[in-house]
Design an enzyme around this catalytic site. Sequence first.
Site, PDB file in Angstrom:
ATOM      1  N   ALA A   1      19.564 -14.312 -10.537  1.00 19.28           N
ATOM      2  CA  ALA A   1      18.901 -13.421  -9.581  1.00 19.28           C
ATOM      3  C   ALA A   1      19.038 -13.849  -8.133  1.00 19.28           C
ATOM      4  CB  ALA A   1      17.412 -13.309  -9.945  1.00 19.28           C
ATOM      5  N   ASN A   2      19.904 -14.800  -7.842  1.00 16.34           N
ATOM      6  CA  ASN A   2      20.025 -15.236  -6.455  1.00 16.34           C
ATOM      7  C   ASN A   2      21.069 -14.430  -5.676  1.00 16.34           C
ATOM      8  OD1 ASN A   2      21.816 -16.947  -8.252  1.00 16.34           O
ATOM      9  ND2 ASN A   2      22.700 -17.413  -6.256  1.00 16.34           N
ATOM     10  N   THR A   3      21.832 -13.583  -6.367  1.00 14.88           N
ATOM     11  CA  THR A   3      22.868 -12.818  -5.685  1.00 14.88           C
ATOM     12  C   THR A   3      23.175 -11.549  -6.465  1.00 14.88           C
ATOM     13  OG1 THR A   3      25.095 -12.957  -4.705  1.00 14.88           O
ATOM     14  CG2 THR A   3      24.801 -13.934  -6.875  1.00 14.88           C
ATOM     15  N   GLY A   4      23.857 -10.622  -5.812  1.00 18.28           N
ATOM     16  CA  GLY A   4      24.388  -9.449  -6.491  1.00 18.28           C
ATOM     17  C   GLY A   4      23.374  -8.587  -7.204  1.00 18.28           C
TER      18      GLY A   4
ATOM     19  N   SER B   1      28.717  -4.051 -20.000  1.00 18.02           N
ATOM     20  CA  SER B   1      29.744  -3.548 -19.091  1.00 18.02           C
ATOM     21  C   SER B   1      30.609  -2.557 -19.858  1.00 18.02           C
ATOM     22  CB  SER B   1      30.611  -4.713 -18.601  1.00 18.02           C
ATOM     23  OG  SER B   1      31.823  -4.258 -18.049  1.00 18.02           O
TER      24      SER B   1
ATOM     25  N   TYR C   1      36.304 -11.482 -22.072  1.00 17.76           N
ATOM     26  CA  TYR C   1      35.192 -10.833 -21.369  1.00 17.76           C
ATOM     27  C   TYR C   1      34.696  -9.643 -22.176  1.00 17.76           C
ATOM     28  CZ  TYR C   1      32.594  -8.308 -17.750  1.00 17.76           C
ATOM     29  OH  TYR C   1      31.615  -7.634 -17.044  1.00 17.76           O
TER      30      TYR C   1
END
Length: 321
Positions: free
Chosen positions: A23-26, A146, A172
């Site tokens: 949760a620190n980016t994007g 995704s 992925y």
Amino acid sequence: MGEKWTTANIPDQRGRVAVVTGANTGLGYETAKALAEHGASVVLAVRNIEKGQQAAARMTGEVTVQALDLTSLDSVRTAAAALRSRLDRIDLLINNAGVMYTPKQTTADGFEMQFGTNHLGHFALTGLLLDLMLPVPGSRVVTISSTGHRIRAAIHFDDLQWERSYSRAAAYGQSKLANLMFTYELQRRLAAHGTTIAVAAHPGVSNTDLIRNTPAALRLPVTWLAPLITQTPAMGALPTLRAATDPAALGGQYYGPGGRNEVKGHPRLVTSSPESYEVAVQQRLWAVSEDLTGVKFPAVQSQQNSGFYQPSIARTSPEMA
């Protein structure tokens, strides 16, 4: 669904506790930020504490930080123990963190990096925290997948860790397919409890740091075309936020962007690949995941003859996100 769902549709989250991984980016940052702005007490579960604290300082509301490295089961267990010591309930567990198209490498426990981080790390974390959620009415486990789950869509049980050969894209895709299968099997197991539900979401194509591991041949074209083919992290977070907060959401549902091929747009219900709904494979993956992580889920047994909600809407065939 014709309405354009936005953060304005998020109900009051006061009194709710949310744990958001990565949760620190994007996407994770935008998800946590919106939840905090609507009154939730939010825990940023991040690998880099300093970056997590910087992210928390940019948010309004009650936001704290917890160290979590999903590439290490020891770290997952330590983080879960710390969260259990400081929280008496969890309303929302948002399994957001992930890696994409990494070069061939392994986690601290020897798992292929994408499968180990995106699926096994979150599988273990959820199992270790679930008993803080089961008594909480309306609690939800939201796991981010995704449209990449359609890439060579299969769980390669004969070579889960890609030791014989390696494809960044296929590995992925396997990890993102595993995220969906985990959600559907978890919902089947939760159905008898009637409180906690499992929901999935995907962000479409969002302009985030995940692009850094894209093969060089694709990176420059994607970067040049980004304004045309991607949406902002704030828009990409909307399917997650809807899955987490929409009062009408049901267990086993899957949310994604409503635009063409689910690349961009406001969130709506979508469907996943036919392979993702194969119950026998879901259950086999669950058993293998328990064996690999050593984590057994509390009081949630598979309901062999119980289904889960599968939205009966037209299937789309997006290429990748």
